[in-house]
Design an enzyme around this catalytic site. Structure first.
Site, PDB file in Angstrom:
ATOM      1  N   SER A 273       0.840  -1.190   0.000  1.00  0.00           N
ATOM      2  CA  SER A 273       0.000   0.000   0.000  1.00  0.00           C
ATOM      3  C   SER A 273       0.877   1.243   0.000  1.00  0.00           C
ATOM      4  O   SER A 273       1.934   1.267   0.637  1.00  0.00           O
ATOM      5  CB  SER A 273      -0.897   0.005   1.244  1.00  0.00           C
ATOM      6  N   GLU A 286      -6.717 -10.686  -7.552  1.00  0.00           N
ATOM      7  CA  GLU A 286      -7.850  -9.789  -7.762  1.00  0.00           C
ATOM      8  C   GLU A 286      -7.975  -9.380  -9.231  1.00  0.00           C
ATOM      9  O   GLU A 286      -9.082  -9.297  -9.775  1.00  0.00           O
ATOM     10  CB  GLU A 286      -7.696  -8.553  -6.875  1.00  0.00           C
TER      11      GLU A 286
END
Length: 453
Positions: A273, A286
């Site tokens: 992140s 994903e």
């Protein structure tokens, strides 16, 4: 090429709108391959003199070299891959003007597309086989690791992690069979169908079919230029495969979360992140899950294009390859990266077992034990269900119960029943064909390997 009928040149805006080089130039080598077979047939049948056919073939081989070396730059003024190659051929060898004898771009593009798709699907088949090997390898690595099996996202029964991997082997093996069906479906040669009705010239369709490695010529010239069933077959295969990918990714994303923690994803296939230092995100999984919609969308796009078309060829079909190429690229890339990622997945057995200890996943084992003691299954089911309800009310697990509590709730309970109440024993005892028992999983691994050897 149609100035004999038209008095005015095509408007520039129409040239840009109708050109297909952005989608068909990639098939240039396959188009030349089909043309070489066609001209050899024309020479063999006497439609062209043998020496003419050889000169045209030589010219085509020179064009092929230019294509491979990137020297031939196609022009939108020539509309598509076919006309660009023919124009360049004719510059090299004027006899090239005879190449298009007894064929139309309708049967030509149908042939070229099948040749190109065949090569791509053969490579895809090899990559899919490597993915299948990863599932058998993972099954071997993780056969003795116990995890919870789920229905309705609720713990159901203990299973071997090896059994879980083999469940995906079966799904993707069916995909492999669907892919083989696609390869068989396109294994017919359209050359000779012409624009829609064949030719008055004495062509030999069997010869071109054999030269290009097809099983047989197509059987009906109208159907040949109108149908795209082999493309819909591919899209169906790709859509189902990507649905399998998506569901697998969803499992792994869930199990990788801190709330589950069953599996450990490789660092090199995750991202972090920009704000939160602790994050390890399953972005590859994903994205693979997210790309599934694109592949399904390409399938729907083709079906809608085909839905209202009259016999036979219509220019709408020029757009049939746009979604096809996009789908091929997506499926190829997803299979490759999933093969690499899955081979590096590890399982945290301590966490997966701790999850089993928090529930009542051995309830069915108790009910089936009672059945072996002569209790009707519905009665056994009721007794164990009441026991689970009582345990929940009193915040107890099976492992917390004393022998007196067992006997109070289930009089048929004995030491034999208590000995089977462990996740590992539960898995071991499911020794039925296709079941999760360790012996059965070993057999399944051996059988799976033999299917892809």
């Amino acid at each position: 090429m149609w100035h004999g009928r038209f008095k005015k040149d095509m408007a520039e805006i129409v040239k840009n709108f109708t050109q297909s080089l952005d989608i068909d130039w990639r098939m240039a080598e396959c188009d030349i391959q089909g043309s070489i077979a066609h001209v050899m047939m024309l020479g063999h049948t006497g439609i062209l003199k043998p020496e003419e056919a050889l000169k045209i073939k030589s010219g085509l081989q020179k064009v092929l070299e230019e294509v491979k070396e990137g020297k031939l730059i196609p022009s939108e003024n020539l509309e598509d891959v076919h006309m660009n190659i023919e124009a360049r051929l004719t510059e090299i060898e004027p006899l090239g003007a005879k190449l298009h004898t007894a064929r139309s771009r309708n049967d030509q593009v149908a042939t070229t597309t099948r040749l190109y798709l065949r090569e791509r699907l053969k490579d895809l088949s090899k990559n899919l086989k490597e993915l299948l090997k990863v599932f058998t390898s993972n099954a071997e690595r993780h056969i003795n690791i116990i995890i919870p099996g789920y229905t309705h996202m609720q713990q159901a029964q203990p299973i071997s992690m090896g059994h879980y991997w083999l469940s995906w082997f079966e799904a993707f093996y069916r995909d492999m069979k669907r892919l083989n069906f696609v390869l068989e479906a396109l294994n017919e040669c359209p050359l000779g169908a012409g624009a829609l009705a064949g030719s008055t010239l004495p062509i030999d369709r069997e010869m071109t079919s054999e030269l290009l490695g097809f099983r047989t010529p197509t059987r009906n010239s109208l159907d040949t230029v109108a149908q795209r069933d082999y493309m819909t077959d591919y899209h169906y295969f790709a859509s189902v495969l990507m649905i399998h990918i998506s569901r697998l990714c969803n499992d792994l994303i869930t199990w990788n979360s801190q709330e589950f923690g069953f599996i450990v994803l490789p660092d090199e296939f995750c991202t972090g992140s920009s704000m939160m230092p602790q994050k390890k995100n399953p972005d590859v999984l994903e994205l693979a899950r997210g790309k599934t919609g694109q592949v399904i969308g390409n399938f729907i796009d083709l079906l809608i294009t085909l839905k209202g078309l009259p016999m036979t060829y219509n220019r709408d079909l020029q757009e049939d390859k746009r979604g096809l190429w996009a789908s091929l690229n997506t499926v190829e890339n997803v299979i490759k990266i999933m093969t690499e990622l899955l081979s590096r997945v590890e399982v945290d057995e301590k966490i997966s077992l701790s999850g089993l200890n928090k529930g009542y996943s051995l309830a069915t084992d108790i009910a089936e034990y009672l059945v072996m003691k002569g209790v009707p299954f519905r009665e056994a089911h009721m007794k164990v269900g009441k026991l689970v309800g009582w345990c929940i009310e009193n915040k107890l697990e099976f492992k917390d119960l004393t022998i007196s509590q067992w006997l109070e709730k289930i009089p048929e309970a004995d030491e034999g029943m208590l000995k089977i109440l462990s996740p590992r024993e539960s898995v071991r005892r499911r020794n039925v064909y296709g079941g999760t028992g360790f012996e059965q999983v070993e057999k399944q691994i051996y059988e799976a390997k033999s299917r892809i050897s």
